[in-house]
Design a protein around this motif. Sequence first.
Motif, PDB file in Angstrom:
ATOM      1  N   VAL A 153       0.809  -1.213   0.000  1.00 28.37           N
ATOM      2  CA  VAL A 153       0.000   0.000   0.000  1.00 28.37           C
ATOM      3  C   VAL A 153       0.846   1.268   0.000  1.00 28.37           C
ATOM      4  N   ASN A 154       1.943   1.284   0.761  1.00 22.49           N
ATOM      5  CA  ASN A 154       2.655   2.542   0.939  1.00 22.49           C
ATOM      6  C   ASN A 154       4.080   2.592   0.397  1.00 22.49           C
ATOM      7  N   GLY A 155       4.591   1.516  -0.176  1.00 22.11           N
ATOM      8  CA  GLY A 155       5.927   1.533  -0.753  1.00 22.11           C
ATOM      9  C   GLY A 155       7.054   1.429   0.258  1.00 22.11           C
ATOM     10  N   PHE A 156       6.733   1.028   1.487  1.00 25.85           N
ATOM     11  CA  PHE A 156       7.758   0.848   2.518  1.00 25.85           C
ATOM     12  C   PHE A 156       7.781  -0.606   2.962  1.00 25.85           C
ATOM     13  N   ARG A 157       8.997  -1.160   3.090  1.00 27.42           N
ATOM     14  CA  ARG A 157       9.156  -2.488   3.661  1.00 27.42           C
ATOM     15  C   ARG A 157       9.635  -2.289   5.102  1.00 27.42           C
ATOM     16  N   THR A 177      10.579   0.940  -1.306  1.00 26.45           N
ATOM     17  CA  THR A 177      10.622  -0.027  -2.401  1.00 26.45           C
ATOM     18  C   THR A 177      10.210   0.611  -3.721  1.00 26.45           C
ATOM     19  N   ALA A 178       9.898   1.886  -3.664  1.00 27.33           N
ATOM     20  CA  ALA A 178       9.566   2.701  -4.821  1.00 27.33           C
ATOM     21  C   ALA A 178       9.845   4.138  -4.389  1.00 27.33           C
ATOM     22  N   VAL A 179       9.708   5.085  -5.282  1.00 29.27           N
ATOM     23  CA  VAL A 179       9.854   6.481  -4.873  1.00 29.27           C
ATOM     24  C   VAL A 179       8.717   6.777  -3.902  1.00 29.27           C
ATOM     25  N   ALA A 180       9.079   7.182  -2.692  1.00 31.89           N
ATOM     26  CA  ALA A 180       8.086   7.438  -1.646  1.00 31.89           C
ATOM     27  C   ALA A 180       8.445   8.733  -0.935  1.00 31.89           C
ATOM     28  N   PRO A 184      14.193   8.142  -3.073  1.00 35.81           N
ATOM     29  CA  PRO A 184      14.352   7.094  -4.081  1.00 35.81           C
ATOM     30  C   PRO A 184      14.188   5.693  -3.500  1.00 35.81           C
ATOM     31  N   SER A 185      13.871   4.742  -4.357  1.00 34.71           N
ATOM     32  CA  SER A 185      13.754   3.352  -3.944  1.00 34.71           C
ATOM     33  C   SER A 185      15.054   2.882  -3.319  1.00 34.71           C
ATOM     34  N   GLY A 186      14.953   2.105  -2.245  1.00 32.65           N
ATOM     35  CA  GLY A 186      16.139   1.593  -1.565  1.00 32.65           C
ATOM     36  C   GLY A 186      16.634   2.481  -0.434  1.00 32.65           C
ATOM     37  N   THR A 187      15.928   3.578  -0.148  1.00 34.81           N
ATOM     38  CA  THR A 187      16.339   4.484   0.924  1.00 34.81           C
ATOM     39  C   THR A 187      15.989   3.878   2.262  1.00 34.81           C
TER      40      THR A 187
END
Length: 189
Positions: A153-157, A177-180, A184-187
């Motif tokens: 839902v929110n792009g965070f793991r 896991t995406a731009v959130a 950037p992804s992976g932050t």
Amino acid sequence: TAYSVPTTRTEWVAVDGSRPSWFTVTTGAGTRISGPGPSTIPGGETSSWTTDLAPSAIAASWQVPNSAFLAALPRDTDDLRDRVYADSSDAGLSRDGAAFVYIADVLRSGLVPADLRSALFTVLATIPGVEVTAAEAEIDGVEGVAIGRLEDVNGFREEIVVDPATGQVVGGRAVTTAVADGMPSGTLV
């Protein structure tokens, strides 16, 4: 503009639950990860406080456990899994995500006895989407294994980092896991 600011929270909890707990939070210098602005922001602030409440005087839960709450949790994997899902049924973005968060919350307390920690890790392995996300992860200079679950839902793991030798939680973090929120992804958050 978003900054990554390292934060360390230390809790002093009486083992017998009879004296008030104390909390200290220290922030480090922040590093810009997106947007305009200075590349760093100052840190080094420390704050300490107590609620003047002993753990035994607080209604226990997965988020605020005490020894009686922990002793009452089942050690059988199926029974413990049922209990986690029942207690977390009205929380979170999803049923499985809420169960993961409840287990992570109680493990982060540092109060969970070894037999219950073992059972909780076994339950984590049964939750859909939970996986070892990094065999080598570091929080504040301490190495561990990252266990996480992606909430689509929110792009965070969400992850907890665990010392594999002791089973104690080193810390928690989230990874985009995406731009959130412009990150950037992976932050690491």
